[in-house]
Design an enzyme around this catalytic site. Structure first.
Site, PDB file in Angstrom:
ATOM      1  N   HIS A   1      -3.364   8.131   5.687  1.00 35.87           N
ATOM      2  CA  HIS A   1      -3.596   6.844   5.031  1.00 35.87           C
ATOM      3  C   HIS A   1      -5.002   6.372   5.382  1.00 35.87           C
ATOM      4  CE1 HIS A   1      -2.449   3.207   2.979  1.00 35.87           C
ATOM      5  NE2 HIS A   1      -2.609   2.445   4.042  1.00 35.87           N
TER       6      HIS A   1
ATOM      7  N   HIS B   1      -9.744   2.135  -0.693  1.00 38.32           N
ATOM      8  CA  HIS B   1      -8.301   1.945  -0.617  1.00 38.32           C
ATOM      9  C   HIS B   1      -7.852   1.403  -1.957  1.00 38.32           C
ATOM     10  CE1 HIS B   1      -4.337   1.198   0.488  1.00 38.32           C
ATOM     11  NE2 HIS B   1      -4.455   0.321   1.455  1.00 38.32           N
TER      12      HIS B   1
ATOM     13  N   CYS C   1       0.798  -1.231   0.000  1.00 38.48           N
ATOM     14  CA  CYS C   1       0.000   0.000   0.000  1.00 38.48           C
ATOM     15  C   CYS C   1       0.827   1.276   0.000  1.00 38.48           C
ATOM     16  CB  CYS C   1      -0.947  -0.018   1.197  1.00 38.48           C
ATOM     17  SG  CYS C   1      -1.858  -1.568   1.313  1.00 38.48           S
TER      18      CYS C   1
END
Lengths: 296, 396
Positions: B290, B323, B157
């Site tokens: 995030h 995401h 990620c």
């Protein structure tokens, strides 16, 4: 240094482990022909030496591919006479792994678990160990390295890409030491899928990992650099048509092995040592230069 | 490290749910979240966890292919826009490099072929052909004549942010004259199932930083930047959208899937990025977090941001995009640049109740900001952390 070596890095140590041995074994394999390699039973890598190099590490639940990388890294650190404790200085060591397929075994395990029991019963552990950066992440975890961890995945050009990333981070001053290498892992299921779809040449034939301990260039040391743009006249890949070609010819390990075998030889000449293009297609080229230390 | 020269963003390209270009991003960020798509779009067997789908048009005239071509399609669209909007001509204006972050785009993407083989059926040829023929950086390098350094980064990620960092270092060390950098990810059955089985996926719209958050929603997208030195940009007369003022990268070395409870690695990455930008935490105008809406991430990151950036607006944008994995860090860098241009930070959707474990309240309404510098954070599997400091075009 020639002009090809802009941004070159000094090689402090090299470690290699593969299905048929370690670094010295690669030099022997260079003398073997393709027919010999084709006739061999190819086992997985022997990582039992990890217990000696890292006696305090618990390797329970560490995937096989990560163990292979760890052993190659450990051997490289030994070759460089670097104590692993040095790696723990926060942020000053980076990890750069080039791999085409990462942990093929756990990726296939996860797919099997979906097909066996449906998505609802698939294995979360297999999934978490199948992500492409599992080797870099495990190296960070096991060696206590808190610096950047990069995984480059671009088939045959993965090692060259990892090396380029290491060059950029070391030469910009972001880190002081890099553990940079390539790894691949065989898996019979993966090989079968490749074979059934006319891509059998792409599946790794042998396991292996090659790692280098790299630092900013100091004159008088062996060095490595990746290069882009129009390649110069080059020496043909060392792995050539022989056993090394059969075992590692198509994968990300090939350039790394060429670099390692060339640096391991005495009186290593300067010059471009490998040129690879994207597998199967008209290609993109990244070349890797290796130069030995000047001889007195 | 030297803090000069500066590196300018002169091209932006983006694909996310509801938009196939960067022009639509600001509207998307300020509107209520789009409706989530059913996972059955990805595969009939997919578990019932909804996701933020990229627009069907972004996959090209033949639509979603359910193989590695999908990620490349998103990357190609964003890259084309970034390069075109920059006006940079590879070769004529200098050597171009490429750094693309991805997760699905580099995974073993041949589930259907393997399933066919197990059932003694003949696999179709397209899936494997696209697996081997759709590596993002390699294919984009060929298509857009990038002869410089080329990397497909697969750092989970943090990939998108790390690709921008890689581009920064390629420029800083003179390895090329400009870099197309960013990330892309389209989804498929395998990654979707994996995240669902890790028990971190919410079956309803995600609630970043909220006390009752149940997990993430996955999303699809791509964010690409054209990065070059400020001198090069001004010489070409290019429009500067902003600057990458700092980058920091670290690994927790704590646990493979859970962040360090004291955010040790995130703190190191943020410190490095701030130092490179020559700024203290007090100099940051806002943070794009995030903020995946998982229990672990938001607890760790929330506590860290609340203590390190007290009183600063913290924006959690994943309620709008999901995401996007390898694209997240680069899309969110673009979001920061747009927010700096506009002088406002959008609201963080779906937040209702503060988590007593963090005390952090993200932006509840559109919030004016001034000061010219933003921080974007990313955390990933493997313990990776990345931080980017973005500067507005007018920031000195």
């Amino acid at each position: 240094m020639t002009e090809l070596f802009d941004n070159a890095l000094s090689v402090l140590g090299t470690g290699a482990v593969h299905s048929l041995g370690q670094l010295a074994g690669l030099l022997d394999l260079r003398l073997r022909d393709a027919a010999w390699a084709t006739s061999q039973e190819i086992p997985g890598t022997d990582t039992s030496q990890l217990a000696q190099i890292f006696p305090k590490l618990s390797l329970r639940r560490v995937p096989r591919a990560a163990r292979t990388c760890l052993l190659a890294t450990g051997l490289a650190l030994q070759d460089a006479s670097i104590c692993p404790e040095v790696l723990k200085i926060p942020g000053r060591t980076g990890i750069f792994v080039g791999t085409a397929f990462s942990s093929a075994t756990t990726s296939m395990d996860f797919m099997d678990s979906i097909l066996d029991g449906g998505p609802k019963l698939s294995s979360p552990t297999a999934f978490s160990h199948s992500v492409s950066n599992v080797e870099a992440g495990m190296l960070s975890l096991l060696l206590g390295i808190q610096g950047p961890c990069m995984t480059v995945t671009q088939f045959a050009l993965s090692f060259a890409g990892a090396l380029a990333s290491a060059q950029a981070q070391l030469n910009s001053g972001r880190i002081d030491l890099a553990l940079c290498g390539a790894m691949e892992e065989r898996d019979a299921r993966f090989a079968d899928v490749c074979s059934a779809t006319n891509y059998s040449a792409q599946a790794p034939v042998a396991d292996g990992a090659v790692f280098f301990v790299l630092a900013r260039h100091k004159p008088g040391t062996p060095c490595l650099a990746s290069g882009f743009g129009t390649p110069p006249a080059f020496v043909a890949p060392l792995r050539g048509e022989g056993a090394l070609g059969v075992l590692f010819g198509q994968g990300s390990l090939a350039q790394a092995i060429d670099a390692a075998t060339m640096l391991a030889e005495a009186n290593t000449p300067a010059g471009t040592i490998a040129k690879d293009s994207h597998s199967g297609l008209e290609g993109h080229v990244i070349y890797v230069n290796a130069e030995g230390a000047p001889q007195d | 490290m030297s803090s000069s020269p500066r590196f300018a963003v002169t091209g932006i390209g983006a694909v996310a749910t509801g938009t196939i270009s960067a022009d639509g991003i600001w509207h998307m960020l300020n509107a209520p979240p789009a409706q989530l798509s059913q996972a059955s779009i990805l595969h009939p067997q997919a578990l019932p966890f909804p996701f933020f789908s990229a627009p069907e048009a972004s996959f090209g005239p033949d639509g979603r292919r359910h193989n590695a071509l999908d990620t490349l399609s998103l990357a190609r669209l964003a890259t084309r826009e970034a390069l075109s909007s920059s006006g940079f001509v590879p070769g004529k204006d200098g050597m171009l490099g490429i750094a693309v972050g991805t997760t699905s785009g580099s995974a073993l993407h041949f589930f259907d072929s393997y399933a066919a083989l197990r059932e003694s059926r003949t696999p179709a040829s397209e899936e494997m052909a696209n697996f081997f023929g759709c590596n993002p950086a390699l294919e984009l390098a060929k298509e857009f004549h990038a002869e410089g350094p080329t990397t497909t980064l697969s750092n989970a990620c943090t990939s998108g942010a790390d690709a921008i960092g890689a581009g920064l270092d390629f420029l800083r060390t003179g390895m090329c004259d400009a870099v197309l950098c960013g990330g892309a990810d389209a989804l498929g059955l395998v990654p979707h199932t994996g995240f669902a089985r890790l028990m971190i996926y919410s079956d309803e719209p995600c609630r970043p930083f909220d006390a009752r958050r149940k997990g993430l929603n996955l999303g699809e997208g791509s964010g690409m930047l054209l990065l070059e030195s400020e001198a090069s940009a001004r010489r070409r007369g290019a429009r500067i959208r902003g600057f990458i003022a700092g980058y920091g990268s670290s690994c927790d070395a704590h646990h493979f899937t859970a962040p360090h409870p004291e955010a040790r690695g995130l703190a190191l990455a943020v410190d490095r990025a701030l130092a490179e930008a020559g700024v203290e935490a007090s100099g940051i105008a806002f943070v794009n977090a995030h903020a995946t809406a998982t229990r672990e991430n938001d607890r760790t990151e929330g506590k860290f941001l609340a203590s390190r950036f007290p009183g600063k607006p913290v924006w959690a944008s994943k309620a709008v995009t999901g995401h996007t994995l390898g694209a997240a860090g680069s899309l969110e860098a673009i979001f920061c640049l747009l927010a700096l241009e506009q002088g406002t930070v959008p609201a963080s959707w779906n937040f209702e109740e503060p988590d007593p474990e963090t005390g952090l309240v993200p932006t509840l309404v559109r919030t004016p900001v001034s000061g010219g510098l933003a921080l974007s954070t990313s955390l990933g599997f493997g313990g990776g952390n990345a931080a980017l400091v973005l500067a507005g075009a007018d920031h000195d």
